[in-house]
Design a protein around this motif. Sequence first.
Motif: not given
Length: 240
Positions: A66-68, A188-190, A217-219
């Motif tokens: 998954a990509i956040v 991210p919020a979801l 979840y990278p910068e």
Amino acid sequence: PPTFDVNMMPDSMGPWVNDVAYRMQCPPDFIAASVMVAASAVVGRQITIRPKRYDDWTVVPNLWGAIVCPSGSMKSPAMDAGLSFIRQLEGQAINLDSSQSIHRRYIVNDTTPEKLVEILKENPNGVLLYRDELRGFLETLGKNGQEGARQMYLEFWQGTQPFAVDRITRGTTRVDAACVSILGSIQPALLTEYLQAAGKRAKENDGLFQRFQLLVYPETATTYQDVDQAPDTEAAQRVS
């Protein structure tokens, strides 16, 4: 989070990941997670691993990823790039289907549990479930009446368990060992909202999301550089 180290990738993939990430100006994590999940789906149940030297504990190297990231972070083009090689196989399989009636599948997107089991019966190696937006998939599995489907995916992550669907009208569909890889993205919020709610509901606190081993979840960069250069075709050939 620490910066992604491309040296963690197989030697055949690392240069290609760097090339695509640079040309897209997106984090290499996006490309790396996508292509690794796709590779695990292609390998499927053809290879197993025994983590212990003497024990007979056997694991299928199946991956969920998954990509956040926030909106506008290039996650969809990045996942498309990571899936380009498995989609080539899917295209080849479609051409074979038309001439030989072979139902080889590599990717599914929107399928009922019953149909997915039928697909797995014809594809014992396993398939990849790709959902650009994971929110809908997770919300569906959290609805009342979807407990069976949720348990099904929990079992399909392992890739070792037999599975059978029995219906009066459709008879019995049996799979010796069902294996499904999953790839998607979520904001991210979801994700925060989903995890907080899941922790309060016993039926959703079952480790489903914890099965996404390749969750990144990278910068994201605050500046954008317009890069216009030819793809590294040699690097791409090494991956394929």
